[in-house]
Write an enzyme that holds these catalytic residues in place. Structure first.
Site, PDB file in Angstrom:
ATOM      1  N   VAL A   1      61.874  33.277  31.365  1.00 59.21           N
ATOM      2  CA  VAL A   1      62.262  34.508  32.067  1.00 59.21           C
ATOM      3  C   VAL A   1      63.733  34.820  31.801  1.00 59.21           C
ATOM      4  O   VAL A   1      64.433  35.378  32.627  1.00 59.21           O
ATOM      5  CB  VAL A   1      61.964  34.426  33.592  1.00 59.21           C
ATOM      6  CG1 VAL A   1      60.510  34.682  33.845  1.00 59.21           C
ATOM      7  CG2 VAL A   1      62.395  33.089  34.177  1.00 59.21           C
TER       8      VAL A   1
ATOM      9  N   GLY B   1      66.262  36.671  28.739  1.00 61.15           N
ATOM     10  CA  GLY B   1      66.386  38.071  28.310  1.00 61.15           C
ATOM     11  C   GLY B   1      65.078  38.828  28.180  1.00 61.15           C
ATOM     12  O   GLY B   1      64.816  39.771  28.929  1.00 61.15           O
TER      13      GLY B   1
ATOM     14  N   ALA C   1      60.356  42.528  16.688  1.00 62.28           N
ATOM     15  CA  ALA C   1      60.437  42.970  18.094  1.00 62.28           C
ATOM     16  C   ALA C   1      59.211  43.840  18.384  1.00 62.28           C
ATOM     17  O   ALA C   1      58.087  43.409  18.139  1.00 62.28           O
ATOM     18  CB  ALA C   1      61.749  43.700  18.363  1.00 62.28           C
TER      19      ALA C   1
ATOM     20  N   GLU D   1      74.201  35.718  17.185  1.00 61.50           N
ATOM     21  CA  GLU D   1      74.097  34.600  18.117  1.00 61.50           C
ATOM     22  C   GLU D   1      75.525  34.121  18.427  1.00 61.50           C
ATOM     23  O   GLU D   1      76.452  34.445  17.673  1.00 61.50           O
ATOM     24  CB  GLU D   1      73.305  33.456  17.451  1.00 61.50           C
ATOM     25  CG  GLU D   1      71.859  33.795  17.119  1.00 61.50           C
ATOM     26  CD  GLU D   1      71.011  34.056  18.353  1.00 61.50           C
ATOM     27  OE1 GLU D   1      71.142  33.316  19.338  1.00 61.50           O
ATOM     28  OE2 GLU D   1      70.224  35.019  18.339  1.00 61.50           O
TER      29      GLU D   1
ATOM     30  N   LYS E   1      60.300  34.239  10.505  1.00 63.19           N
ATOM     31  CA  LYS E   1      59.516  35.490  10.485  1.00 63.19           C
ATOM     32  C   LYS E   1      58.681  35.567   9.208  1.00 63.19           C
ATOM     33  O   LYS E   1      57.507  35.959   9.236  1.00 63.19           O
ATOM     34  CB  LYS E   1      60.451  36.695  10.603  1.00 63.19           C
ATOM     35  CG  LYS E   1      61.137  36.785  11.959  1.00 63.19           C
ATOM     36  CD  LYS E   1      62.163  37.908  12.019  1.00 63.19           C
ATOM     37  CE  LYS E   1      62.774  37.973  13.418  1.00 63.19           C
ATOM     38  NZ  LYS E   1      63.796  39.037  13.532  1.00 63.19           N
TER      39      LYS E   1
END
Lengths: 377, 377
Positions: free
Chosen positions: B12, B14, B169, B225, B240
């Protein structure tokens, strides 16, 4: 355990025929996924062929390939001899027969009606099938661009309807919009070039070629309908825009869309023959378009034939757009759609690719069929 | 009839926090669609909160908003007082408790485990839940980029797993690829820019700015980051790429991917502090990148950090690409993916848009959850 997805395919012309070929050639792929597509009926505008017992039997692959052969020769389904264990019905009997099968299979093992026709005549059978718990998969734009009453009826069970190939052939436009909508991301604006033909025409006139010459080339290349005015009228793009607008929740009809035709009313098919239009009529349109192209160019812009849907507008026509935007950069016959939402605010979500062709359109229909598999027992 | 989709949300921070906010704010939208998202448990790295009777009770919206408030303050779930009718478990008890609930709900009313963590620690609970008929929705890349054994286990029921937000995303990448694959359209090649950070870095160095300065700006803008080497290593892009390659059926591991890091091993986090890297180390990399940019420019090309997957390759690194291609035109932090298939042969299917950010990532997860609704009774 194998899952059977039973289908009746309406329309076995270009897209429908290609779909049958895809279904047969994907047999082993789908078997690996635990799925079997069970074609129990196929129809063209003149006849319907149904497995004699749709509950236990299906149309075999040999028969389906024969359907493809006959249709690629331009003949009618009714000319197929040796339908084996299936029955042939005339057009006047076919609606009743499809509803019989739908009533029988819809609430038991499930049935998807797949509409690859280009006709409004499928609307009654589709709307009835919805009430019989059937799924509906469409490449045909007509049913979803009919009255709001028909539309509301067709989408009464949104999970049971798929229609990706009504807008951008196989391009994942409807699937992506549905994802956006279901995640509560409000769509502010859609702008897109949804006609491969008009995309080609606008990028060629941009290069300085006269409209008349470009349209003749497009016709020669097989990019246009037999009468190119069917493309130039913008009506096909307007139907796509209407489908998108209704998906966004707009209760509007085709009449409510502002449509810019690339020819004036006095050159409409009811007034002027194709030969006169291509031979003389269209020549008088060259100058105006060229002036608009030049004017746009002075502003660093190009002309594109687009659909625009936002809170206040749903219109299709020529727009002046920045040369350096996804739509402005578009060349040739690709489709492009820009979707602006809360998540895609400054920069849109862009989907681009071939938006026409029987192969990709049929692939979109097949993906839709596979996508409803969880509704089958 | 209302359909309940029961969820346990792991992570829980971002994205997970944003997902809870989306779920609560979409209540009326989903009610219109006949759906109710029933959150029965939430966990962070330290604790798990579960409704005291997950069969009849759920965590209320007031509690979920309190979770969001506590997490946005950077505190732990365990600090929430007044959990009402729910129970708190420590990290060591949480796997067992989640499996208890999964065993209970999975085969009855259904349960989706939603993994918005960034941890490998969820793998055991996810793989066990698969056997208990649960659905899995992931934004977490780690489970799908673990061993092939874990991967095969996770995807043993492909219809019950969704993981759109592991790659772009909320961009409809996985959904679109699944459509292509299920229609039997073979994917020949995928090339994409899947890191907003590296997309930004490469388009800025193209403008002549030194790499060191661009990375510092990106860090200041919050694009990287905390240690920018986590982006510059290419490891995130490699994960990915691995997810995409495995989706296409390639049985490979992270080790099999050729990864170009933008910094040499002697500047790795184990050898050099962040301060030394940003203060001195990276300065020595400026010249080489600038020379490569100039050399590419002489050929009319630009440099992009991309993943390339085809029959013989799965690699991530810098490639020289035509300035006038979808990837070459990319500016800023958008992601772009070009997919070449039989249907998209000469011109690829292109999907472009924001590929990072909690809002769009959580929207992708929510769309995935809604997409599995037909698997719930």
């Amino acid at each position: 355990m194998k899952k059977n997805i039973s289908l009746i395919l309406m329309g076995v012309g270009g897209v429908g025929r290609q779909l049958l070929q895809h279904i047969v050639s994907c047999r082993s792929l789908h078997a690996k996924q635990g799925i079997h597509l069970r074609v129990v009926g196929v129809s063209d505008s003149k006849s319907l062929v149904v497995a004699s017992d749709a509950f236990t039997m299906e149309l075999g692959d040999t028969f389906l390939m024969e359907v493809c052969r006959v249709k690629s020769d331009g003949a009618s389904l009714s000319t197929i001899s040796g339908c084996g264990e299936s029955k042939v019905f005339t057009n006047s009997e076919s609606t009743k027969k499809i509803i019989d099968v739908a009533a029988f299979l819809g609430k038991s093992t499930g049935l998807a009606l797949v509409d690859c026709s280009a006709s409004s005549e499928t609307i009654p059978v589709l709307t009835q099938a919805v009430d019989l718990d059937c799924c509906i998969v469409m490449a045909n734009k007509k049913p979803l661009t009919s009255t709001m009453e028909d539309y509301d009826k067709l989408i009464s069970y949104p999970r049971r309807i798929r229609h990706e190939s009504t807008v951008g052939a196989g391009l994942p436009v409807i699937a992506s919009l549905n994802r956006i909508l279901s995640s509560g991301d409000p769509v502010h604006r859609i702008i897109g070039s949804l006609s491969g033909t008009l995309g080609y025409v606008m990028s060629e006139v941009e290069d300085g070629k006269p409209l008349s010459q470009v349209v003749q080339s497009a016709k020669n290349l097989g990019y246009t309908e037999p009468d190119p005015r069917d493309d130039l009228s913008g009506m096909d793009v307007a139907r796509k825009a209407l489908i998108l607008a209704r998906l966004l929740g707009r209760c509007i009809n085709l009449d409510d869309i502002k449509i810019e035709s690339l020819y004036p009313e006095e050159m409409a098919p009811s007034v002027m023959s194709i030969e006169d239009f291509l031979g003389t009529g269209i020549l008088s349109l060259d100058k105006d378009i060229q002036e608009r192209v030049s004017k746009a160019s002075l502003n660093g812009n190009v002309l594109r034939y687009v659909c625009v849907i936002d809170a206040s507008r749903c219109q299709v026509g020529i727009q002046e757009l920045p040369k350096d935007s996804p739509l402005g950069r578009l060349r040739g016959s690709d489709n492009v759609l820009e979707i602006y939402t809360r998540c895609y605010n400054d920069q849109p979500l862009v989907i681009q690719g071939a938006g026409a062709g029987n192969d990709t359109t049929a692939a979109g229909v097949l993906a839709d069929i596979i996508d409803i598999q969880d509704l089958f027992p």
